[in-house]
Structures are given as structure tokens and as C-alpha cells.
Design an enzyme around this catalytic site. Structure first.
Site, short mmCIF file in Angstrom:
data_model
loop_
_atom_site.label_atom_id
_atom_site.label_comp_id
_atom_site.label_asym_id
_atom_site.label_seq_id
_atom_site.Cartn_x
_atom_site.Cartn_y
_atom_site.Cartn_z
CG ASP A 32 -2.07 0.97 1.10
OD1 ASP A 32 -2.38 1.37 -0.03
OD2 ASP A 32 -2.65 1.35 2.14
CG ASN A 34 1.86 1.47 -5.22
OD1 ASN A 34 2.78 1.27 -4.42
ND2 ASN A 34 1.37 0.54 -6.02
CG HIS A 49 -0.45 2.20 -9.30
ND1 HIS A 49 -0.63 1.80 -7.99
CD2 HIS A 49 -1.54 2.97 -9.60
CE1 HIS A 49 -1.77 2.29 -7.54
NE2 HIS A 49 -2.34 3.02 -8.48
NE ARG A 83 -7.70 2.10 -5.27
CZ ARG A 83 -6.48 2.14 -4.80
NH1 ARG A 83 -5.49 2.45 -5.60
NH2 ARG A 83 -6.23 1.88 -3.54
CG LEU A 143 9.56 -17.17 -3.84
CD1 LEU A 143 9.33 -17.18 -2.33
CD2 LEU A 143 10.20 -15.83 -4.24
CB SER A 204 -7.67 -3.62 3.21
OG SER A 204 -7.44 -2.38 3.83
CD GLU A 215 3.82 -13.19 15.71
OE1 GLU A 215 3.71 -12.04 16.18
OE2 GLU A 215 3.46 -14.21 16.33
C1 IPE Z 1 -5.43 -2.78 -0.07
O1 IPE Z 1 -5.08 -1.44 -0.25
C2 IPE Z 1 -5.40 -3.51 -1.36
C3 IPE Z 1 -4.12 -3.58 -2.06
C4 IPE Z 1 -2.96 -3.17 -1.64
C5 IPE Z 1 -4.18 -4.22 -3.33
P1 IPE Z 1 -6.18 -0.28 -0.37
O2 IPE Z 1 -5.43 0.98 -0.49
O3 IPE Z 1 -7.15 -0.61 -1.44
O4 IPE Z 1 -6.90 -0.40 1.05
P2 IPE Z 1 -7.80 0.65 1.81
O5 IPE Z 1 -8.83 1.13 0.84
O6 IPE Z 1 -6.91 1.75 2.27
O7 IPE Z 1 -8.37 -0.11 2.97
C1 IPE Z 2 -1.64 0.20 -3.33
O1 IPE Z 2 -1.40 1.55 -3.36
C2 IPE Z 2 -1.85 -0.38 -4.71
C3 IPE Z 2 -3.24 -0.76 -4.99
C4 IPE Z 2 -4.23 -0.74 -4.17
C5 IPE Z 2 -3.50 -1.23 -6.34
P1 IPE Z 2 -2.60 2.61 -3.34
O2 IPE Z 2 -2.96 2.89 -4.75
O3 IPE Z 2 -3.69 2.14 -2.47
O4 IPE Z 2 -1.86 3.87 -2.71
P2 IPE Z 2 -2.48 4.90 -1.68
O5 IPE Z 2 -2.95 4.09 -0.50
O6 IPE Z 2 -3.60 5.60 -2.36
O7 IPE Z 2 -1.33 5.77 -1.33
MG MG Z 3 -4.12 2.40 -0.50
#
Ligand code: IPE
Ligand code: IPE
Ligand code: MG
Length: 257
Positions: A32, A34, A49, A83, A143, A204, A215
Site C-alpha cells: 500500500d 503507491n 504503481h 477506483r 519460491l 482491508s 505476526e
Molecule cells: C489494499 O489497499 C489492497 C491492495 C494493496 C491491493 P487499499 O489501499 O485498497 O486499502 P484501503 O482502501 O486503504 O483499505
Molecule cells: C496500493 O497503493 C496499490 C493498490 C491498491 C493497487 P494505493 O494505490 O492504495 O496507494 P495509496 O494508498 O492511495 O497511497
Molecule cells: Mg491504498
């Protein structure tokens, strides 16, 4: 793996008490941050991304070097369809290019690729690429990298329940042992270490069933900045924990002496 005391087999409410090791056998990551990584640099979210794919490469290599057996990455949740359409379609395109670029390399490095989630919502070309990549790398043993795509923990439990009921016609009482083989990741042990980058401390709808005894490690580092060194920090924090699986500290100490 079951642990025996005399002739009594101890089972937790989830699975048998597993053997633990210094290096986690299975690491599961919510990648998370990006979007925020990019926004902080005044870049479009997509740049985050793209950079995130590079971070995946580094972490996969690090897992191979450290002897991790399973690495599971949350790439797209069942909720991420909410999104904006252009971000969703860019993520799909990135997935396609990453497969095109990385699968041969993974295969050469004896890495098995699995993709789990409700893949029926992806377009036919992507579904084909996924099936081919899985087939090609199926025999690899170093792996196992699992990408969770259009995955949700509740979806997983529901699809497994459907399969379990179908496999046991007429039966009305079920056990955990009857459900577990139908979960999307039945081929892997449960995660030992869960990591979430990006500062949020929530699950999530990731692997709800399988994370029962993992953990948990949360870091503020945004995913594109998550380096092998950051992975080592997470593993280091894991190594300082005492995994008790419902037992007392004294019982655990006795077993490892
Ligand atoms: C969780 O991240 C899903 C992925 C990393 C693929 P999100 O950014 O979608 O989660 P929330 O919306 O903050 O809970
Ligand atoms: C995680 O990063 C990647 C995906 C959920 C695809 P985010 O896109 O959720 O990045 P933030 O949380 O908005 O910074
Ligand atoms: Mg996110």
C-alpha cells in the site's frame, strides 16, 4: 504440521500448531501507498504503481536469497474496482506488462507463479496470460509467488464454502478441515509474517481466514520505497516475537529447548 505430546495431538482452532523457523516460510504483503508516494512527488498516482512494480522485483529477489518459500502479494482487491476507471484500467495494463516482462525471468530462477482471486472479471487476454504463466512455472520449487488479484478474504471464504458443500452432498455439519482445502491458497501454509506498508493498520479484506495466527508488521514506508533492507527489518521484528498459538510462554520455551 501436527505437534505431539505423548499420544495427544494438539490442534488449535485453526490448524495444528505449526513448526516455526527463524526465516518465515510464508510472507504476505499488502503493498500500500503507491498513490501517496506519487502525490508527495507531485506525480500522477500511476507513477507510484509503476514504481511499485520495481519494488516487487526487489522483494521477490530478496525472498529467494533469504530462503522464504512463499511470498503472497495483494495487488488488487475486490474493492479496488471502486477506483476511477482510468486508474483501474492502468492497473490492468500494468499487470499485463509485468507478466510479459517478468514470467520468463521468474521461470529461469525456479520461481512458481500463482494468481488467486475471482479472475472471471478480467478480460480474456489477461486470463489467458495468467493461465499460461501458471502452467509454465508450475513445476518450479525455489519460491512460490502468489499475486492476489480481484481477491477478497470474504470472497475466498464464500467460494470455499460453496465448493465444500458441493463436495459433501447431504452433509449438514462441517469442520474447518473440510473447508480449508477449498480456500484459494490451499497449496500454501498459512502466512507466518504479514506486512502492510503505507501506514494504515488494517487488513482491508486480505487473507481473513489464513491470517489467524500471522505476526503483523506495519510500516509507514510507502510500497515503492520498500527495499530488501526494509524486508529484513520486518523479518528481524518477526524473529523477536514469541509465537504461542494459544499456549503459554513456558510451554513454548519447553518445546524449543
Ligand atoms: C489494499 O489497499 C489492497 C491492495 C494493496 C491491493 P487499499 O489501499 O485498497 O486499502 P484501503 O482502501 O486503504 O483499505
Ligand atoms: C496500493 O497503493 C496499490 C493498490 C491498491 C493497487 P494505493 O494505490 O492504495 O496507494 P495509496 O494508498 O492511495 O497511497
Ligand atoms: Mg491504498
Amino acid at each position: 504440521m501436527a505437534q505431539f505430546y505423548g499420544n495427544l495431538m494438539f490442534k488449535s482452532s485453526t490448524t495444528a500448531v505449526p513448526a516455526t523457523s527463524a526465516v518465515p516460510r510464508h510472507i504476505a504483503i499488502i503493498m500500500d501507498g503507491n498513490g501517496r508516494w506519487a502525490t508527495k512527488r507531485l506525480l500522477p498516482r500511476v507513477a507510484g504503481h509503476v514504481k511499485g512494480v520495481e519494488a516487487v522485483r526487489g522483494v521477490v529477489e530478496a525472498c529467494v536469497e533469504r530462503g522464504v518459500e512463499y511470498l503472497t502479494l495483494f495487488a488488487f482487491s475486490s474493492e479496488n474496482w471502486r477506483r476511477p476507471a482510468d486508474e483501474v484500467s492502468l492497473l490492468m495494463r500494468l499487470f499485463v506488462t509485468a507478466l510479459e516482462r517478468e514470467v520468463a525471468k521468474m521461470h529461469a530462477n525456479n520461481i512458481r507463479l500463482k494468481v488467486v482471486g475471482d479472475l472471471s472479471r478480467f478480460d480474456a487476454k489477461l486470463q489467458d496470460m495468467i493461465a499460461n504463466a501458471e502452467r509454465r512455472t508450475a513445476g518450479n520449487t525455489r519460491l512460490t509467488v502468489t499475486v492476489c488479484a480481484n481477491y477478497g478474504g470474504r470472497w475466498d471464504i464464500m467460494q470455499a464454502t460453496g465448493k465444500m458443500v458441493k463436495a459433501n452432498p447431504g452433509i449438514t455439519e462441517f469442520s474447518e478441515d473440510m473447508l480449508a482445502p477449498h480456500l484459494a491458497m490451499a497449496y500454501a501454509p498459512e502466512p507466518d509474517l504479514f506486512i502492510r506498508t503505507g501506514g494504515e493498520e488494517r487488513i482491508s479484506n486480505f487473507l481473513l481466514w489464513q491470517l489467524a495466527y500471522a505476526e503483523l508488521h506495519f510500516t509507514d514506508t510507502f510500497w515503492p520505497d520498500f527495499t530488501p533492507k526494509a524486508l529484513d527489518e520486518a523479518i528481524g521484528s518477526y524473529q523477536e516475537r514469541e509465537r504461542r498459538f494459544g499456549q503459554t510462554g513456558a510451554q513454548v520455551a519447553k518445546k524449543t529447548n
